[in-house]
Design a protein around this motif. Structure first.
Motif, mmCIF file in Angstrom:
data_model
loop_
_atom_site.group_PDB
_atom_site.id
_atom_site.type_symbol
_atom_site.label_atom_id
_atom_site.label_comp_id
_atom_site.label_asym_id
_atom_site.label_seq_id
_atom_site.Cartn_x
_atom_site.Cartn_y
_atom_site.Cartn_z
ATOM 1 N N TYR A 124 0.561 -0.973 0.136
ATOM 2 C CA TYR A 124 -0.110 0.019 0.184
ATOM 3 C C TYR A 124 0.847 1.267 -0.062
ATOM 4 C CZ TYR A 124 -4.064 -3.158 1.168
ATOM 5 O OH TYR A 124 -4.934 -3.992 1.421
ATOM 6 N N THR A 153 0.624 5.546 0.056
ATOM 7 C CA THR A 153 -0.167 6.807 0.534
ATOM 8 C C THR A 153 -0.025 7.838 -0.403
ATOM 9 O OG1 THR A 153 1.485 8.042 2.071
ATOM 10 C CG2 THR A 153 0.248 5.906 2.937
ATOM 11 N N VAL A 182 -3.828 4.768 0.065
ATOM 12 C CA VAL A 182 -4.590 5.170 1.098
ATOM 13 C C VAL A 182 -4.286 6.714 1.346
ATOM 14 C CG1 VAL A 182 -5.037 4.664 3.666
ATOM 15 C CG2 VAL A 182 -4.191 3.025 2.128
ATOM 16 N N SER A 195 -4.906 11.442 10.734
ATOM 17 C CA SER A 195 -5.021 10.843 9.516
ATOM 18 C C SER A 195 -3.942 9.748 9.424
ATOM 19 C CB SER A 195 -4.182 12.099 8.346
ATOM 20 O OG SER A 195 -3.871 11.601 7.000
ATOM 21 N N LYS A 253 -3.261 7.721 12.070
ATOM 22 C CA LYS A 253 -4.009 6.811 12.890
ATOM 23 C C LYS A 253 -5.115 6.019 11.853
ATOM 24 C CE LYS A 253 -3.107 8.348 17.518
ATOM 25 N NZ LYS A 253 -3.691 8.789 18.661
ATOM 26 N N GLN A 254 -5.794 6.612 11.128
ATOM 27 C CA GLN A 254 -6.896 6.254 10.371
ATOM 28 C C GLN A 254 -6.106 5.315 9.065
ATOM 29 O OE1 GLN A 254 -8.789 10.036 9.056
ATOM 30 N NE2 GLN A 254 -10.221 9.856 10.876
ATOM 31 N N CYS A 255 -5.096 5.910 8.649
ATOM 32 C CA CYS A 255 -4.613 5.188 7.496
ATOM 33 C C CYS A 255 -3.841 3.735 7.986
ATOM 34 C CB CYS A 255 -3.259 6.014 6.779
ATOM 35 S SG CYS A 255 -2.319 5.258 5.903
ATOM 36 N N ASN A 262 -4.936 2.190 10.629
ATOM 37 C CA ASN A 262 -6.026 1.266 11.016
ATOM 38 C C ASN A 262 -6.642 0.774 9.750
ATOM 39 O OD1 ASN A 262 -5.709 1.758 13.895
ATOM 40 N ND2 ASN A 262 -7.015 3.449 13.770
ATOM 41 N N GLN A 263 -6.805 1.513 8.762
ATOM 42 C CA GLN A 263 -7.551 0.970 7.491
ATOM 43 C C GLN A 263 -6.588 -0.077 6.709
ATOM 44 O OE1 GLN A 263 -8.238 4.028 4.775
ATOM 45 N NE2 GLN A 263 -8.423 2.623 3.014
ATOM 46 N N VAL A 264 -5.397 -0.228 7.044
ATOM 47 C CA VAL A 264 -4.476 -1.293 6.324
ATOM 48 C C VAL A 264 -4.755 -2.369 7.120
ATOM 49 C CG1 VAL A 264 -2.227 -2.105 5.830
ATOM 50 C CG2 VAL A 264 -2.961 0.218 5.189
ATOM 51 N N GLU A 286 -7.184 -3.267 9.094
ATOM 52 C CA GLU A 286 -8.292 -3.894 9.344
ATOM 53 C C GLU A 286 -8.486 -4.732 7.973
ATOM 54 O OE1 GLU A 286 -11.191 -0.639 9.801
ATOM 55 O OE2 GLU A 286 -10.642 -0.105 11.774
ATOM 56 N N LYS A 287 -8.034 -4.159 6.899
ATOM 57 C CA LYS A 287 -8.217 -4.947 5.668
ATOM 58 C C LYS A 287 -7.245 -6.076 5.613
ATOM 59 C CE LYS A 287 -8.402 -4.424 0.697
ATOM 60 N NZ LYS A 287 -8.519 -3.607 -0.489
#
Length: 267
Positions: free
Chosen positions: A30, A32, A47, A56, A58-60, A62-64, A66-67
């Motif tokens: 991934y 960014t 992302v 931003s 932490k969201q990034c 967490n997104q990776v 979680e997936k």
């Protein structure tokens, strides 16, 4: 198991080359970008991430996670250049550079460490610069932000070894990317005492980047580090003389090294 890799600043330049190369090697990669929706030529998923914004970051992360359920490698590549006489660079630009080149990577590392500790494994690669090993004229802010990241890495490396996490630095020399077009240049002021010499050096700095090495060398070097289960503290990738300049700094008297740099930059 395929390793999951996150590269900050993966939409252009060195980051893009690294991401595309690692994907071809079979990794889950991934990248960014602050505005991934505007990037239409990326071969790797992007992302949203602004390294100057903790939310931003932490969201990034967490997104990776979680997936993919894990995050094996973080490559802190996002960074910006900056040039100018220290006396004339606007303070807000100095702060922005440190936010991007130093504080952003620190926050990103802090965000991935809990997951890597949970996994009992992980690798953090910080992309610094050969310029971070020495104070260069008209690049004082860039050299110092990258040099600080080098030392942060040395310290963190010792702190997290107990958790099975490895941390390393990779310092590139000049590579042929579009970084010069995105670098902040303090303007050459008409009434500036630095006008002549800074104007000349600005052109030289940009020429060095345009005539730099192929970014694929960085990608290949990063791939070797990922495959190495016990990476070194520091790596340097670039032209021989750029890497040799670090050796000279270690062995030459300070004033002799300073004179060598001043002769090189025609100061």
């Amino acid at each position: 198991m395929q390793k999951v890799i996150l590269i900050t600043g993966g939409s252009s330049g060195i980051g893009k080359s690294i991401g595309e190369y690692l994907q071809k090697q079979g990794y889950i990669v991934y990248g960014t970008s602050r505005t991934p929706e505007k990037i239409t030529n990326s071969l790797i998923p992007l992302v949203a991430l602004d390294v100057r914004d903790v939310v931003s970051i932490k969201q990034c992360i967490n997104q990776v996670i979680e997936k993919e359920g894990r995050l094996d490698v973080l490559i802190n590549n996002a960074g910006v250049g900056i040039t100018g006489p220290l006396e004339e660079i606007p303070m807000e630009e100095i702060k922005n550079n440190f936010e991007t080149n130093l504080f952003g990577p620190i926050e990103t590392m802090r965000a991935v460490l809990p997951q890597m500790r949970k996994q009992k494994s992980g690798l953090i690669i910080n992309i610094t610069s050969i310029a971070g090993y020495m104070g260069l004229p008209f690049r004082s802010v860039y050299s110092s932000s990258k040099g600080a990241l080098e030392l942060i890495t040395e310290s963190l490396r010792m702190e997290v070894k107990q958790f099975g996490i490895e941390v390393t630095n990779v310092a590139p020399g000049d590579f042929a990317t579009d970084i010069a077009s995105r670098r902040f240049h303090a303007p050459v002021l008409l009434n500036s005492p630095y006008k002549k010499v800074y104007g000349q050096q600005l052109a030289t700095i940009n020429e060095h980047v345009s005539g730099g090495s192929d970014p694929i060398e960085m990608a290949q070097g990063i791939a070797k580090i990922i495959k190495n289960g016990n990476p070194n503290v520091h790596y340097k990738i670039g032209a021989f003389m750029q890497k040799f300049s670090i050796v000279l700094k270690r062995i030459l008297p300070d004033k002799m090294y300073e004179k060598m740099l001043m002769n090189h930059y025609k100061l």
